[in-house]
Structure formats: structure tokens, C-alpha cells
Scaffold this active site. Structure first.
Site: not given
Ligand code: TYM
Length: 335
Positions: A115, A198, A201
Site C-alpha cells: 500500500k 491471491k 475480498k
Molecule cells: P483476513 O481477514 O484477511 O483473512 C482471514 C484469514 O483468511 C486467510 N486467507 C486466506 N488463506 C488462503 N488463501 C487466501 N486467498 C486467503 N485469503 C485470506 C488469512 O490468512 C487469514 O488467516 N490480519 C488478519 C486478521 C487478524 C488476525 C489476528 C489473524 C487480526 N488479528 C491475529 C490471526 C491472529 C486478516 O486481515 O485476515
């Protein structure tokens, strides 16, 4: 074992979230809680604030995403399901850890660099500090394991660095180092339109992802229109190496079927996508259809979902309190 993971309540949950993260959460909830461990899963609504928000949408999305997690198999009686904002200890520990994390560490985060490379100075301060809050999310519960997709691995490495430095700086043994658990079957599900990007969303094209709320017809259409190449499917995993779209579709199929990619290939080798895509669509529909049906039932009673989150927040707060107090003591705060 203490398992902690979160998901941002923005946009639609998609197959990447499901196969990369939520499916592991459900499996761990069953095994870990049976062994007396804890599983904490939360809606990262504080993280969502690092991008522009529409207040009413955030509130709705939090309930809807909680309902989706329950529809996917998260059981709020066994796991602790809550929204981050309702446990103020996340913010309190994040502030303390802001004193430990270094600017240089955050500057190296690829999510930030992506970003910032475009327009860093217009990003929120919160977006830069996002990984510190994420570190607080897991360290607050002294998490042993954090099931996530591969894209979150770097953030967890940072959490380990922050934990190590805090323990060293203040001469305590407070934070154990959390281990990332990355799904072997689906570490990184890719876009249906571009096998090198990837599934996300935030992709402007809805055709790039299968959302958990898509109808059967939409799922079938997205599979049919997924980008592919003209070659038949190979008989070995090595044969997928230079074929990102083909590899992605076979990975999705294998992850949905709970089978190794190699086993799937022995069955479909030589087939073209004309026959593979409908089989993939059938499998996706068979998995997501029941989730969608359960979700629509849960959304008929949103107050019940809200009540589950309140209960989860109370249980999470009780687990968080001793660690926050120990961090405050270690650093010399008078609370
Ligand atoms: P987020 O909301 O983007 O995604 C949630 C979970 O989905 C996984 N994910 C994927 N796995 C495989 N292929 C993909 N294309 C794909 N897209 C998303 C992400 O790796 C994630 O596990 N920062 C984090 C949220 C968060 C978090 C935390 C996670 C906040 N605090 C503490 C673990 C521990 C996030 O934005 O995930």
C-alpha cells in the site's frame, strides 16, 4: 494448547478464507477443546478501522461474519467467539507493545509496503501499526498456535519478534512464542481470474472469488468462467508447476475433497477443463450449500448471534486479564 485467530469483518468471506483458515479452525476446535485447551476466534473489528469504514456496515458485517463462522462449524459453546472491540485489553496491550515494536520492523511488512508503495502518506497511522495490534491479539492470550493463511505468516513472525524483545527488555518470561499453523492443503488460494494473485475480498472483480454466500448458479458460473489454459491436466504435481491457474483449481478441488493433490491428479489426468470445471463446481456447491443454508437460518435471529459474541467477550476478557496485568506490572505502569 491455546489457539487464537481472527478475521476482519469487511467484505464477503470467500473460499480462500474458508480453506486457508476457517476449516482449520473448525478442526482444531474439535481436537483442542476435547483435550482441555482453548480456542479463541474473533472478528477483528479494530483492524477494520485502519481502512475507511461505514459505521452501520461495520456493525452489520460483524454480526454477519460471526454468523458465517458459526455456519461453517464454529461452536460458540466450545470455542470462544467474540469481537475484538469488546475486549479492551487488545487495545491496551497493543499500546504497550507499540513501545516495543520498531519502525523498521513495520516498514518491512509486505502488506504495508504494497500500500505504501502506491500512496503511503495517505494511509492511516493505524494501518502502519496494524501488525502490532495483531501481535497483541495473540500475545494477550499467550497463544501457542495461530492457524492462518500464508499471507499472515510475516505478521506472526513479527509477533514473535515483539514477544522476544518484550521478554528480554523487561526480564520476564511472559509471552510464549506463538507458532503459525498454515494449512498444508490450502496455504494460499489464488484468484479465479489470475493464478498469480491471491483470492481476496478486496479484488474489484467478484468473478475472482467464490463467496460463501454465492448461490449454486453463481458458483457454477464462476467455476465455468475461471481462467485456465488449453492443456489437459497432468498426471503429476510437477506438471502443474508452470500452470498457476490449473494448479489453483486442482488445489481447490483437493482441499474441498480432503485429498492430496497427487491423488486427485491420478484420477483427472488427461481431462480437459470442460469436464474438470463442472466437477469442481459440484464439489464447491456440496460444501458451501449447507453453510449458506445454515447462515440464512442464523441471520433470522441476529440478536442470538449478538448474545453469543457478548458471552464470548466475557470469557475472552477473563483469559486476557492476567496477561495484561502482568505486562503492565513488567513495564512499571501503576494501574
Ligand atoms: P483476513 O481477514 O484477511 O483473512 C482471514 C484469514 O483468511 C486467510 N486467507 C486466506 N488463506 C488462503 N488463501 C487466501 N486467498 C486467503 N485469503 C485470506 C488469512 O490468512 C487469514 O488467516 N490480519 C488478519 C486478521 C487478524 C488476525 C489476528 C489473524 C487480526 N488479528 C491475529 C490471526 C491472529 C486478516 O486481515 O485476515
Amino acid at each position: 494448547m491455546r489457539v487464537v485467530s481472527g478475521i476482519q469483518p469487511t467484505g464477503n468471506l470467500h473460499l480462500g478464507n474458508y480453506l486457508g483458515a476457517i476449516k482449520q479452525w473448525v478442526a482444531m476446535q474439535d481436537s483442542v477443546t476435547a483435550d482441555g485447551g482453548d480456542c479463541l476466534f474473533f472478528l477483528a473489528d479494530l483492524h477494520a478501522l485502519t481502512q475507511p469504514v461505514v459505521p452501520a456496515e461495520l456493525a452489520n458485517a460483524t454480526i454477519e461474519m460471526a454468523a458465517t463462522l458459526i455456519a461453517c462449524g464454529i461452536d460458540p459453546d466450545r470455542a470462544i467467539l467474540f469481537n475484538q472491540a469488546r475486549v479492551p485489553a487488545h487495545s491496551e496491550l497493543a499500546w504497550i507493545l507499540n513501545g516495543t515494536a520498531r519502525m523498521g520492523w513495520l516498514n518491512r511488512m509486505t502488506q504495508w509496503k504494497d500500500k505504501a508503495g502506491k500512496d503511503g502518506s495517505s494511509q492511516s497511522v493505524g494501518y502502519f501499526g496494524y501488525p502490532v495490534l495483531q501481535a497483541a491479539d495473540v500475545l494477550l492470550y499467550q497463544a501457542s498456535h495461530v492457524p492462518v493463511g500464508e499471507d499472515q505468516k510475516q505478521h506472526l513472525e513479527l509477533a514473535r519478534d515483539i514477544a522476544t524483545k518484550f521478554n528480554l527488555d523487561f526480564g520476564v518470561d511472559l509471552f510464549p512464542l506463538p507458532a503459525p499453523l498454515i494449512s498444508e492443503a490450502a496455504p494460499r488460494i489464488m484468484s479465479l481470474r489470475d493464478g498469480t494473485a491471491k483470492m481476496s475480498k478486496s479484488d474489484p472483480s467478484d468473478m475472482s472469488r467464490i463467496n460463501l454466500i454465492d448461490s449454486d448458479d453463481v458458483i457454477a458460473q464462476k467455476c465455468r468462467k475461471a481462467k485456465t489454459d488449453a492443456e489437459p491436466l497432468p498426471d503429476t504435481v510437477a506438471g502443474l508447476a508452470e500452470r498457476p491457474e490449473a494448479r489453483n483449481l486442482v488445489t481447490i478441488y483437493a482441499a474441498l475433497a480432503d485429498r492430496p493433490v497427487a491423488a486427485v491428479l491420478t484420477e483427472v489426468a488427461g481431462q480437459g477443463f470442460g469436464s474438470f470445471k463442472p466437477a469442481l463446481a459440484d464439489l464447491a456447491i456440496a460444501t458451501l450449500g449447507p453453510i449458506r443454508d445454515r447462515l440464512s437460518g442464523l441471520l433470522d435471529d441476529r440478536p442470538a448471534v449478538g448474545a453469543a459474541l457478548i458471552d464470548g467477550a466475557a470469557r475472552a476478557s477473563a483469559l486476557a486479564a492476567p496477561t495484561l496485568a502482568a505486562a503492565q506490572r513488567a513495564i512499571g505502569l501503576q494501574i
